[in-house]
Design an enzyme around this catalytic site. Structure first.
Site, PDB file in Angstrom:
ATOM      1  CE  LYS A  49      40.389  42.938  41.231  1.00 38.19           C
ATOM      2  NZ  LYS A  49      40.571  43.792  40.376  1.00 38.19           N
ATOM      3  NE  ARG A 107      37.361  49.293  44.144  1.00 35.02           N
ATOM      4  CZ  ARG A 107      36.433  48.374  44.554  1.00 35.02           C
ATOM      5  NH1 ARG A 107      35.482  49.037  45.432  1.00 35.02           N
ATOM      6  NH2 ARG A 107      36.369  47.108  44.329  1.00 35.02           N
ATOM      7  CE  LYS A 152      35.328  47.607  40.733  1.00 38.11           C
ATOM      8  NZ  LYS A 152      36.631  47.891  40.385  1.00 38.11           N
ATOM      9  CD  GLU A 173      36.638  32.420  38.526  1.00 39.14           C
ATOM     10  OE1 GLU A 173      37.512  32.759  37.388  1.00 39.14           O
ATOM     11  OE2 GLU A 173      35.735  33.004  38.723  1.00 39.14           O
ATOM     12  CE  LYS A 226      43.848  43.549  43.077  1.00 45.33           C
ATOM     13  NZ  LYS A 226      43.530  44.320  41.938  1.00 45.33           N
ATOM     14  CB  SER A 262      45.754  50.061  47.626  1.00 41.30           C
ATOM     15  OG  SER A 262      44.505  49.794  47.483  1.00 41.30           O
ATOM     16  CE1 TYR A 285      50.219  50.442  44.308  1.00 37.82           C
ATOM     17  CE2 TYR A 285      49.379  48.581  45.728  1.00 37.82           C
ATOM     18  CZ  TYR A 285      49.229  49.404  44.724  1.00 37.82           C
ATOM     19  OH  TYR A 285      48.017  49.330  43.694  1.00 37.82           O
TER      20      TYR A 285
END
Ligand code: PBG
Length: 338
Positions: free
Chosen positions: A206, A216, A232, A248, A263, A289, A328
């Site tokens: 990610k 968010r 982040k 990862e 992602k 998004s 979405y």
């Protein structure tokens, strides 16, 4: 009409022969986009018959549990592969420790219970991260003044959340926090609580992406104190890196993940391909998004063809190697195909 003999090139291979008719094009098509490969992310809010539009995501709404049930009924009829749930909780329930995440009566667990009761077979994915619950919008516990969540403390909380989600009826838990070692601890904790059959869909690679902005907004995780963009980068991956993604994903695989996720998706097709080739586990990709918002915005302006761009974006993610896609667009795509 064929090219005149005099002008004919001496070609052994003419790839265009395979593209002459729709039937030929269908026969040689390599990638499909089945509705059953798509997972619809859904936002849940408190209340009764509440349906709140998300401004930055036209066509997407936050739903109260009663409407969530109706929505899932339609999604099941359409043949969607599953749903991924995200709560937007009231600001008064947020605290620095994200305590509401461990309240068994919290919105998200009630939503999962209600869905499971009505739809025994539905694939329900519960996100595990603290961002809907913390004041600063970080995915873990952050000490005052820091931007870097405490790793091991956060992992303990995530493991407890996993048990609550499993107990409520989640098919999969999906840690989206990027803390080190969380998959292993979550697996052990689920097993110790007799949830051996609950899957872990790990947000393995990610990235610290600017394309999460509209999300968010949807879950209200923009820092309540400052309204500032949350940094982040101390836990999500650097967009410049690819080897890090492979590290990862291999760690999460060895810790017991059932499905590995990359992602965002569209900007990271190379990573999806590399992860696909580095593991035999199923690979998921999250069309986030911001990817949705950019196609919607340009099409609202009349600059892009919505359906064609939507379908091409999803096909590209499948072609890169994703077995399943969180998007979405899932419902709208399914409605058009049916
Ligand atoms: C946080 C989380 C994020 C998304 C899913 N889970 C945002 C973030 O990391 O800040 C983004 C999804 C999207 O943009 O659609 N746990």
């Amino acid at each position: 009409m064929s090219d005149k003999k005099d002008y004919q090139l001496d070609l052994i291979h003419r790839p265009r022969r395979l593209r002459q008719t729709q039937s030929l094009r269908d026969l040689v098509e390599e990638t499909d986009l089945k509705i059953s490969k798509l997972i619809q992310p859904l936002f849940v809010i408190e209340g009764d018959s509440i349906c709140e539009p998300v401004d930055s995501m036209p066509g997407i709404e936050r739903l109260s549990i009663d409407l969530l049930l109706k929505e899932c009924e339609s999604l099941i009829e359409l043949g969607i592969g599953g749903v991924a749930l995200f709560p937007k909780i009231e600001a008064s329930l947020k605290c620095n420790m994200g305590r509401e995440a461990l309240n068994p009566e919290s919105l998200i667990y009630r939503a999962i219970k209600a869905l499971r009761k009505h739809f025994p077979e539905l694939t329900i994915i519960a996100d595990l991260a603290l961002d809907p619950y913390t004041i600063d919008g970080h995915d873990g516990i952050v000490e005052i003044g820091s931007q870097s969540p405490l790793n091991d403390v956060t992992v303990d909380i995530l493991a407890e959340m996993a048990v609550l989600a499993a107990d409520a009826g989640a098919t999969m838990v999906a840690p989206s926090d990027m803390m080190d070692g969380r998959v292993g601890v979550i697996r052990k904790t689920l097993d110790a609580n007799a949830f051996q059959s609950v899957l872990i869909l790990s947000y393995a690679a990610k990235y610290a992406s600017a394309f999460y902005g509209p999300f968010r907004d949807a879950v209200g995780s923009v820092s309540l104190e400052t309204g500032a963009i949350i940094d982040k980068r101390s836990y999500q991956l650097n967009p410049a890196n690819r080897r890090e993604a492979l590290l990862e994903t291999s760690l999460d695989e060895s810790e017991g993940a059932d499905i590995l996720m990359v992602k965002p998706a569209g900007q990271y097709l190379d990573i999806i391909r590399e992860v696909r080739e580095s593991t035999i586990l199923p690979v998921a990709a999250y069309q986030v998004s911001g990817e949705y918002a950019q196609i919607m915005a340009a099409s609202e302006k009349g600059w892009l063809d919505l359906k064609a761009c939507r379908n091409e974006s999803l096909l590209a993610i499948r072609r890169a190697g994703a077995d399943m896609i969180l998007t979405y667009f899932a419902k709208a795509y399914a409605q058009d195909i049916n």
